[in-house]
Motif scaffolding. Structure first.
Motif: not given
Ligand code: UT7
Length: 321
Positions: A32, A34-36, A151, A274-277, A281
């Protein structure tokens, strides 16, 4: 398909200022960058509403033609009304029945599995499946073990009948409640063990996980579930255009892909940005592949996920657009 992520970007270097971590550690150990993240007072459901609107527009189906709305979320703004009822109101899907389901990160696969049954029996014609998650709201921002991973975002799909041999071909969902203690987000009850695990947490109603246990479980269950839906449909790994896995950790994804024997370029990932949503995801990654024009009619795709519960599942889809 539709998807929506918040505007605000939280980078690894931002996190370096919040906890004892480094961009290098996060990227190397999780994949990862970045993430939102939603703003403090932004509701989570607004992501689901936007993803749903896009999916409805993309499908060409009128909101009032939708028979059912299924929302997967582990992070509802309200326990009641359900997020699905909020989305019904905001999209004008006035005739739809609506309910939320909780299957953590496997929620989208659970959702399309339910939708498939209703469509195949002819009971319903169009079903809106939305995965809407605001993981930042259940994150303990002082815990480097978890705060770097998650995220916010939402993905949505309108499910309806397509020509024979296309669409959702096979699905598999499963669960093992005996492993439920490995990932928890308390809500209305805080047992001693959950308080103890969060001894240093500011907010006890946040996510805690036994990362390594989940890791070990995930690398085995992902190839198993993928192979099951392929076998059930008589399709080989080599026939796949992409596998779209739950985006929890790039090392889990790489290891599962290797065990499955699929080439790295056939593994679709959005984890870096987005990382882990959680349950969003997979549909966010699918919407990304669609928007990037990576999909053509006839492509076979496998979605595979795992998460709290523990739950897991997979689906084989033949793209029909
Ligand atoms: O969708 C939800 C499902 N959940 C998952 O899929 C989670 C699966 N698990 C994982 O992805 C990984 O286990 C984690 C990313 C959570 C952790 O990675 P790991 O390679 O298993 O690290 P670890 O927990 O073994 O920790 C290794 C070291 C530790 O330090 P010591 O004890 O060796 O000195 C941690 O304290 O890394 C340290 N560490 C960090 N260092 C810098 C843990 N988090 C961080 C961090 N920055 N953010």
């Amino acid at each position: 398909m539709g998807s929506c992520v918040p505007k605000k970007i939280l980078t690894n270097s931002d996190l370096e200022k919040m906890v004892d971590t480094s961009d290098e550690w996060i990227l190397k150990r999780t994949g990862i960058s970045e993430r939102r993240i939603l703003e403090e007072n932004e509701p989570i459901h607004k992501l689901g509403v936007e993803a749903a609107r896009q999916a409805i527009n993309d499908s060409g189906v009128k909101p009032e033609e939708i028979d059912l709305i299924i929302v997967s979320t582990s992070t509802p703004d309200y326990l009641v009304p359900s997020t699905s009822c909020i989305i019904q109101k905001e999209t004008g899907a006035v005739k739809a029945a609506a309910f939320d389901l909780t299957a953590a990160c496997t929620g989208f696969i659970y959702g399309i599995t339910i939708a498939k049954q209703f469509i195949e029996t002819g009971f319903y014609k169009y079903i809106l499946v939305v995965s809407s998650e605001g993981m930042s709201k259940v994150t303990e921002w002082k815990d480097r073990n978890t705060c770097v991973l998650f995220g916010d975002g939402a993905g949505a799909a309108v499910v309806g009948a397509v020509e024979d041999g296309y669409g959702i071909i096979s699905t598999y969902i499963d669960a093992d409640g005996t492993q439920g203690n490995n990932i928890t987000i308390p809500c209305l009850y805080l047992p001693e063990e959950d308080i103890a695990r969060r001894a240093n947490y500011e907010n006890k109603m946040t996510l805690w996980q036994e990362g390594q246990e989940v890791f070990k479980f995930a690398v085995k269950i992902m190839p198993f579930a993928s192979e099951k839906v392929l076998k059930d449909a008589g399709i080989k790994v080599e026939d796949l255009k992409y596998i779209i896995p739950h985006q929890a950790n790039i090392r889990i994804i790489d290891s599962a892909a290797k065990r499955l024997g699929i080439e790295p370029e056939k593994v679709y990932t959005t984890i870096r940005k987005y990382g882990n949503i959680s349950s969003a995801s997979i549909p966010v990654a699918l919407a990304d592949a669609y928007q990037e024009k990576c999909l053509k009619k006839g492509d076979y795709l496998v979605f595979v996920g795992f998460g709290a519960g523990l739950t897991w599942g997979a689906a084989l889809l033949r793209w029909s657009k």
